[in-house]
Design a protein around this motif. Structure first.
Motif, PDB file in Angstrom:
ATOM      1  N   VAL A 213      20.442 -11.692 -46.495  1.00 27.36           N
ATOM      2  CA  VAL A 213      19.345 -10.829 -46.071  1.00 27.36           C
ATOM      3  C   VAL A 213      18.109 -11.318 -46.813  1.00 27.36           C
ATOM      4  CG1 VAL A 213      18.432  -8.489 -45.945  1.00 27.36           C
ATOM      5  CG2 VAL A 213      20.900  -8.874 -45.713  1.00 27.36           C
ATOM      6  N   LYS A 214      17.160 -11.860 -46.086  1.00 24.21           N
ATOM      7  CA  LYS A 214      16.006 -12.504 -46.705  1.00 24.21           C
ATOM      8  C   LYS A 214      15.058 -11.492 -47.341  1.00 24.21           C
ATOM      9  CE  LYS A 214      15.847 -16.489 -43.563  1.00 24.21           C
ATOM     10  NZ  LYS A 214      15.022 -17.194 -42.535  1.00 24.21           N
ATOM     11  N   THR A 215      14.347 -11.979 -48.357  1.00 26.15           N
ATOM     12  CA  THR A 215      13.267 -11.191 -48.972  1.00 26.15           C
ATOM     13  C   THR A 215      11.959 -11.971 -48.895  1.00 26.15           C
ATOM     14  OG1 THR A 215      13.885 -12.071 -51.138  1.00 26.15           O
ATOM     15  CG2 THR A 215      14.801  -9.923 -50.516  1.00 26.15           C
ATOM     16  N   TYR A 216      11.805 -12.741 -47.845  1.00 25.18           N
ATOM     17  CA  TYR A 216      10.581 -13.515 -47.650  1.00 25.18           C
ATOM     18  C   TYR A 216      10.395 -13.794 -46.165  1.00 25.18           C
ATOM     19  CZ  TYR A 216      13.445 -17.632 -46.752  1.00 25.18           C
ATOM     20  OH  TYR A 216      14.342 -18.524 -46.218  1.00 25.18           O
ATOM     21  N   LYS A 217       9.208 -14.227 -45.821  1.00 25.24           N
ATOM     22  CA  LYS A 217       8.915 -14.748 -44.490  1.00 25.24           C
ATOM     23  C   LYS A 217       8.179 -16.069 -44.673  1.00 25.24           C
ATOM     24  CE  LYS A 217       4.693 -11.929 -44.230  1.00 25.24           C
ATOM     25  NZ  LYS A 217       3.969 -10.876 -43.459  1.00 25.24           N
ATOM     26  N   THR A 218       7.943 -16.786 -43.598  1.00 26.14           N
ATOM     27  CA  THR A 218       7.250 -18.065 -43.699  1.00 26.14           C
ATOM     28  C   THR A 218       5.989 -18.057 -42.848  1.00 26.14           C
ATOM     29  OG1 THR A 218       8.628 -18.972 -41.919  1.00 26.14           O
ATOM     30  CG2 THR A 218       9.328 -19.391 -44.184  1.00 26.14           C
ATOM     31  N   ASP A 219       4.966 -18.771 -43.339  1.00 24.25           N
ATOM     32  CA  ASP A 219       3.733 -18.890 -42.565  1.00 24.25           C
ATOM     33  C   ASP A 219       3.880 -20.060 -41.584  1.00 24.25           C
ATOM     34  OD1 ASP A 219       3.328 -21.288 -43.903  1.00 24.25           O
ATOM     35  OD2 ASP A 219       1.751 -20.520 -45.200  1.00 24.25           O
ATOM     36  N   PRO A 220       2.868 -20.331 -40.759  1.00 24.05           N
ATOM     37  CA  PRO A 220       2.986 -21.412 -39.758  1.00 24.05           C
ATOM     38  C   PRO A 220       3.263 -22.784 -40.342  1.00 24.05           C
ATOM     39  CG  PRO A 220       1.150 -19.980 -39.203  1.00 24.05           C
ATOM     40  CD  PRO A 220       1.631 -19.546 -40.554  1.00 24.05           C
ATOM     41  N   TYR A 221       2.986 -22.972 -41.644  1.00 28.02           N
ATOM     42  CA  TYR A 221       3.245 -24.253 -42.284  1.00 28.02           C
ATOM     43  C   TYR A 221       4.608 -24.318 -42.969  1.00 28.02           C
ATOM     44  CZ  TYR A 221      -1.798 -24.735 -41.682  1.00 28.02           C
ATOM     45  OH  TYR A 221      -3.061 -24.800 -41.153  1.00 28.02           O
ATOM     46  N   GLY A 222       5.363 -23.226 -42.864  1.00 26.73           N
ATOM     47  CA  GLY A 222       6.670 -23.193 -43.505  1.00 26.73           C
ATOM     48  C   GLY A 222       6.635 -22.733 -44.947  1.00 26.73           C
ATOM     49  N   LYS A 223       5.482 -22.333 -45.448  1.00 24.09           N
ATOM     50  CA  LYS A 223       5.385 -21.850 -46.821  1.00 24.09           C
ATOM     51  C   LYS A 223       6.013 -20.467 -46.931  1.00 24.09           C
ATOM     52  CE  LYS A 223       2.020 -20.726 -50.450  1.00 24.09           C
ATOM     53  NZ  LYS A 223       0.578 -20.651 -50.799  1.00 24.09           N
ATOM     54  N   ARG A 224       6.804 -20.267 -47.984  1.00 25.58           N
ATOM     55  CA  ARG A 224       7.495 -18.998 -48.166  1.00 25.58           C
ATOM     56  C   ARG A 224       6.558 -17.946 -48.761  1.00 25.58           C
ATOM     57  NH1 ARG A 224      11.730 -20.747 -50.915  1.00 25.58           N
ATOM     58  NH2 ARG A 224      11.245 -19.856 -52.935  1.00 25.58           N
ATOM     59  N   ILE A 225       6.547 -16.765 -48.148  1.00 24.30           N
ATOM     60  CA  ILE A 225       5.748 -15.642 -48.631  1.00 24.30           C
ATOM     61  C   ILE A 225       6.696 -14.492 -48.943  1.00 24.30           C
ATOM     62  CG2 ILE A 225       3.910 -14.007 -48.084  1.00 24.30           C
ATOM     63  CD1 ILE A 225       2.886 -16.078 -46.042  1.00 24.30           C
ATOM     64  N   THR A 297      18.861 -13.847 -55.252  1.00 29.50           N
ATOM     65  CA  THR A 297      18.204 -15.112 -55.576  1.00 29.50           C
ATOM     66  C   THR A 297      16.767 -15.055 -55.051  1.00 29.50           C
ATOM     67  OG1 THR A 297      18.648 -16.352 -53.530  1.00 29.50           O
ATOM     68  CG2 THR A 297      20.423 -16.275 -55.174  1.00 29.50           C
ATOM     69  N   GLU A 298      16.053 -16.137 -55.214  1.00 26.80           N
ATOM     70  CA  GLU A 298      14.674 -16.192 -54.730  1.00 26.80           C
ATOM     71  C   GLU A 298      14.593 -16.090 -53.211  1.00 26.80           C
ATOM     72  OE1 GLU A 298      13.081 -20.423 -54.893  1.00 26.80           O
ATOM     73  OE2 GLU A 298      14.938 -20.612 -56.065  1.00 26.80           O
ATOM     74  N   TYR A 299      15.733 -16.325 -52.529  1.00 27.91           N
ATOM     75  CA  TYR A 299      15.733 -16.286 -51.070  1.00 27.91           C
ATOM     76  C   TYR A 299      16.063 -14.903 -50.514  1.00 27.91           C
ATOM     77  CZ  TYR A 299      15.914 -21.277 -51.881  1.00 27.91           C
ATOM     78  OH  TYR A 299      15.632 -22.544 -52.328  1.00 27.91           O
ATOM     79  N   GLY A 300      16.726 -14.093 -51.312  1.00 25.87           N
ATOM     80  CA  GLY A 300      17.097 -12.771 -50.837  1.00 25.87           C
ATOM     81  C   GLY A 300      18.407 -12.312 -51.428  1.00 25.87           C
ATOM     82  N   TYR A 301      19.119 -11.505 -50.645  1.00 24.20           N
ATOM     83  CA  TYR A 301      20.394 -10.936 -51.086  1.00 24.20           C
ATOM     84  C   TYR A 301      21.536 -11.627 -50.342  1.00 24.20           C
ATOM     85  CZ  TYR A 301      17.394  -7.381 -53.107  1.00 24.20           C
ATOM     86  OH  TYR A 301      16.428  -6.736 -53.834  1.00 24.20           O
TER      87      TYR A 301
END
Length: 389
Positions: A213-225, A297-301
């Motif tokens: 289960v993510k705790t981020y999204k990505t912008d159009p350039y693929g950068k993690r927010i 982790t930095e990506y989520g749960y």
């Protein structure tokens, strides 16, 4: 035979991962350049026709794969320096840079960024040749003959328009191939004798099923927010819901294949030092069939299920990867010590003027493949490759 996808993946690695070096050569701004001299590292020069050979062959190869529109694609700017790593993959700890002053725009085109990558790669090859010269490394007569034959073969492949655009002679191509051959030979001379003993346990790889289960999204350039605090809390509640369903008896694979799972894949095979520490630690603590608690982790749960505690085939591959990394680290140490203090000079007006616009008469793509057809050296994963451009 090397495939076009290898060329693509390694180019993109260099474009997307190149960063600012911790150690750089001394930058000396000067107007004391020969005609068409792009840059100089100590007494080693790179000329405009060398850049054009790399640029034209590489861009033509990309056009075949993606079409010419790729070059105007915008990328976010992370760094303004131009750098080259000691091996085929970008390594932010170990680089030689030929830097320019720029206005640090927020975006840069793939074409502009790719030019930087070519400049960086050429700087690396020149530096490696200086190191080889210091060590007294030379090519054998057989290697020289192969380079001469490859240079003639490539020149024979060019039409009149291509020869005029590239502004090269057979001697120019010979010298470019020779520079690379020396850099490649240096790498193998330093690393081939390094054979560390790697145990099964040190290289052990395992296989786990994965739910994320993510705790981020990505912008159009693929950068993690990263999510806001509120959205992160909601993500954790979804992870708790999944864990509750597992505890109630729902099959792991059913949930892993459902909308609950935001992972890009439902199974991973890996060794130590690859995954985030919390995930790795939990994974290597599980027995076959066991399911973890929720792991942050930095990506989520994450929730993972152990499918195998020892994958023999992948463990053997991982042993080779560890050996290659050990070799690369040893080479990097030697290279890093050498490049510290080298003087680099960039002819910025000339560099900025270099460009390539595709025409129907310019189709050459064989510069890299022709070299590889004459030099059938088996490159390990981290050794310099003629397609790492």
């Amino acid at each position: 035979m090397k495939k076009p996808k290898r060329l693509l993946s390694l180019i993109l690695i260099l474009i997307l991962l190149s960063g600012c070096a911790k150690r750089k050569t001394e930058i000396v701004l000067t107007t004391d350049f020969e005609e068409n001299e792009v840059f100089r590292i100590d007494d080693s020069s790179c000329m405009k026709n060398e850049v054009m050979v790399y640029l034209v062959n590489s861009e033509n190869s990309y056009d075949i794969l993606f079409g010419p529109g790729i070059w105007k694609t915008k990328l976010p700017v992370k760094e303004s320096s131009l750098s080259a790593s000691a091996g085929a993959q970008a390594n932010p700890d170990n680089k030689i840079s030929v830097s320019m002053d720029n206005s640090s725009p927020s975006e840069i085109t793939v074409e502009e960024k790719y030019k930087e990558t070519i400049l960086a790669r050429l700087a690396q090859i020149k530096a490696l040749n200086l190191l080889a010269k210091k060590r007294g490394l030379t090519l054998s007569e057989e290697e020289e003959q192969k380079i001469q034959a490859a240079a003639r073969f490539y020149m024979d492949s060019l039409n009149e328009q291509e020869t005029e655009l590239l502004d090269v002679t057979v001697d120019d191509i010979y010298n470019m191939y020779r520079d690379y051959a020396i850099a490649d030979k240096l790498y193998h001379e330093v690393t081939d004798s390094i054979e560390p003993e790697i145990s099964d346990d040190a290289a052990r790889t395992i296989t786990v099923g994965s739910i994320l289960v993510k705790t981020y999204k990505t912008d159009p350039y693929g950068k993690r927010i990263n999510y806001s605090e509120e959205d992160t809390r909601k993500a954790y509640e979804r992870a708790l819901e999944i864990k509750s369903k597992l505890d109630e008896g729902t099959e792991f694979d059913v949930l892993a294949d459902s909308y609950y799972n935001e992972d890009t894949q439902s199974e991973y095979t890996f060794g130590r030092g690859v995954m985030p520490y919390a995930l790795e630690n939990a994974a290597f603590s599980l027995g076959i069939g066991e399911v973890s608690d929720i792991i942050k982790t930095e990506y989520g749960y994450h929730i993972i299920k152990c499918r195998s505690t020892f994958n023999k085939e992948e463990t053997e591959k991982n042993k080779l990867a560890i050996i290659n990394k050990t070799r690369q680290d040893s080479f990097n140490a030697l290279y890093d010590e050498f490049v510290t203090g080298l003087k680099s000079n960039l002819n910025e007006p000339l560099w900025k003027s270099i460009s390539y616009e595709k025409t129907d008469d310019i189709n050459t793509t064989g510069f890299f493949d022709i070299y590889d057809s004459y030099f059938t050296v088996i490159h390990d994963e981290h050794a310099p490759s003629s397609k790492d451009l």
